[in-house]
Design a protein around this motif. Structure first.
Motif, PDB file in Angstrom:
ATOM      1  N   SER A  83       0.834  -1.202   0.000  1.00 55.86           N
ATOM      2  CA  SER A  83       0.000   0.000   0.000  1.00 55.86           C
ATOM      3  C   SER A  83       0.875   1.262   0.000  1.00 55.86           C
ATOM      4  CB  SER A  83      -0.897  -0.024   1.239  1.00 55.86           C
ATOM      5  OG  SER A  83      -1.308   1.271   1.585  1.00 55.86           O
ATOM      6  N   ARG A  85      -0.016   4.184   1.134  1.00 57.03           N
ATOM      7  CA  ARG A  85      -0.143   4.830   2.440  1.00 57.03           C
ATOM      8  C   ARG A  85       0.795   4.198   3.462  1.00 57.03           C
ATOM      9  NH1 ARG A  85      -6.618   5.947   2.913  1.00 57.03           N
ATOM     10  NH2 ARG A  85      -6.646   4.770   0.996  1.00 57.03           N
ATOM     11  N   VAL A  89       3.869   6.067   5.504  1.00 56.47           N
ATOM     12  CA  VAL A  89       3.949   6.083   6.966  1.00 56.47           C
ATOM     13  C   VAL A  89       5.224   5.386   7.438  1.00 56.47           C
ATOM     14  CG1 VAL A  89       2.869   5.195   9.076  1.00 56.47           C
ATOM     15  CG2 VAL A  89       1.462   6.262   7.331  1.00 56.47           C
TER      16      VAL A  89
ATOM     17  N   TYR B  84     -10.972   4.047  -3.730  1.00 53.03           N
ATOM     18  CA  TYR B  84      -9.629   4.529  -4.070  1.00 53.03           C
ATOM     19  C   TYR B  84      -9.058   3.662  -5.180  1.00 53.03           C
ATOM     20  CZ  TYR B  84     -10.020   7.036   0.327  1.00 53.03           C
ATOM     21  OH  TYR B  84     -10.438   7.866   1.337  1.00 53.03           O
ATOM     22  N   ARG B 121      -3.091   9.930  -1.480  1.00 49.50           N
ATOM     23  CA  ARG B 121      -2.887   9.152  -0.238  1.00 49.50           C
ATOM     24  C   ARG B 121      -2.410  10.049   0.898  1.00 49.50           C
ATOM     25  NH1 ARG B 121      -5.300   6.778  -3.738  1.00 49.50           N
ATOM     26  NH2 ARG B 121      -4.985   4.564  -4.238  1.00 49.50           N
ATOM     27  N   LEU B 122      -1.584  11.049   0.568  1.00 49.13           N
ATOM     28  CA  LEU B 122      -1.144  11.990   1.603  1.00 49.13           C
ATOM     29  C   LEU B 122      -2.349  12.763   2.146  1.00 49.13           C
ATOM     30  CD1 LEU B 122       2.174  13.412   0.113  1.00 49.13           C
ATOM     31  CD2 LEU B 122       1.934  12.110   2.227  1.00 49.13           C
ATOM     32  N   LEU B 125      -4.192  10.495   4.495  1.00 51.10           N
ATOM     33  CA  LEU B 125      -3.483  10.327   5.774  1.00 51.10           C
ATOM     34  C   LEU B 125      -3.609  11.574   6.632  1.00 51.10           C
ATOM     35  CD1 LEU B 125      -0.269   8.486   4.546  1.00 51.10           C
ATOM     36  CD2 LEU B 125      -1.929   7.582   6.168  1.00 51.10           C
ATOM     37  N   GLU B 130      -3.172  10.946  10.650  1.00 48.57           N
ATOM     38  CA  GLU B 130      -1.996  10.089  10.822  1.00 48.57           C
ATOM     39  C   GLU B 130      -0.704  10.862  10.600  1.00 48.57           C
ATOM     40  OE1 GLU B 130      -1.893   7.088  11.927  1.00 48.57           O
ATOM     41  OE2 GLU B 130      -4.027   6.652  11.910  1.00 48.57           O
TER      42      GLU B 130
END
Lengths: 167, 165
Positions: A83, A85, A89, B84, B121-122, B125, B130
């Motif tokens: 992923s 994301r 992270v 998504y 995606r940023l 988040l 996050e």
């Protein structure tokens, strides 16, 4: 209740099978296949063994619960592997929880990430290059892409989160 | 009705209700609405189908709840793939759109420009709390790292390297 207990036992066996095949050097696909089949068999055997009066309900409960839990396991493991994301992270985590925005943009540009996906498809043979053009040759991948396109149009009224941009 | 019937019924009704309203919901409510609808359907089925004096009613209600949430969570994971775009499937779709001639390799650049996945995606988040952008730095703020540590432990068990992603 016996169905849920059997499904839980099946999931435990599925995890053991996934770990065992992976440690033995098996591919991810082989590990997933072995995991699903071993866990499914274990759940069925367990529900037959522990249910005092076997009937349709506990068997169906075991099958449905096991199927849902294994699907959740598959998605979580796959997401943690690939992923975007998760990569973002994790990159921040490795860097101590913070990173200059310009550095993150350099490491995680769409060109880099999508290039990696294309290379993976070419290396796996799902996409081939002929005379300077790319072709999808995997029937499974075409089917999955078609299913998700149908679901996007049916549920959302559009076939991409980025709007309808076509050539 | 037994737990299987209640659980299946609640799941089907909850998912159908969600499918009907999905395209009309604001983006941040698209996933959040699913558990609410599932639990509402579950509560309705339990109220209608479970007999108060039945000694096994708590067991059946628990089985039904577990099935509803499990099947609902599986549906939610599939739904994420709908809400998504998958980079791989988006690429497959773009290549397929060129038909039998195939997509010229040079067109890959335009595909990248048309699909700003990283920013998407940023944004997700940041919306989820996050990460945050502060003083030119991207900072980790959420609890996602706990999940990554569990993932690292499982990866180590499988015999792989310990880093996720």
């Amino acid at each position: 209740m016996f169905g849920l207990i059997a499904a839980a036992f099946g999931m435990a066996i599925a995890l053991v099978a996934d770990v065992a095949v992976s440690r033995a050097g098996g591919s991810r696909i082989a590990a997933y296949g072995a995991s699903f089949l071993a866990g499914f068999a274990a759940a069925l055997i367990a529900v037959v063994a522990i249910t005092p009066q076997l009937s349709f309900a506990p068997v169906a409960t075991a099958v449905l619960a096991y199927g849902a839990w294994w699907f959740i396991f598959l998605n979580l493991v796959q997401a943690l592997e690939s992923s975007i994301r998760v990569r973002l992270v994790n990159e921040l985590r490795i860097a101590g929880g913070r990173m200059p925005w310009s550095v993150l943009q350099q490491r995680y540009s769409d060109t880099v990430l999508l290039g990696l996906r294309l290379n993976r498809l070419l290396a796996g043979g799902a996409v081939v290059e002929r005379n300077g053009c790319l072709h999808v040759v995997s029937p499974g991948l075409k089917l999955i892409a078609g299913i998700f396109r149908f679901l996007k149009v049916s549920l959302l009224g559009q076939d991409s989160e980025f709007g309808a941009k076509h050539k | 009705m037994n737990g299987l019937e209640i659980g299946l019924g609640a799941t089907v009704v909850g998912i159908l209700a969600h499918a009907v309203v999905l395209r009309h919901l604001p983006k941040r409510w698209r996933l959040l609405a699913l558990p609410l609808l599932l639990l509402t359907a579950y509560a309705a089925f339990v109220l209608l189908a479970v007999t108060p004096g039945d000694s096994g009613r708590w067991v059946e209600a628990f089985v039904a709840l577990t099935l509803t949430l499990s099947l609902g969570f599986a549906y939610a994971l599939m739904l994420i793939g709908v809400l998504y775009d998958s980079p791989t499937l988006a690429l497959v779709k773009r290549i397929e759109s060129y038909g039998t001639a195939g997509m010229p390799v040079g067109a890959f650049e335009q595909f990248v420009a048309d699909h700003p996945f990283v920013q998407s995606r940023l944004d997700a988040l940041m919306a989820a709390g996050e990460i945050r952008l502060e003083g030119g730095e991207m900072r980790l703020t959420g609890k996602a790292t706990h999940l990554l540590r569990i993932a690292d432990m499982y990866r180590t068990l499988r015999g792989g390297t310990s880093q996720s992603g």
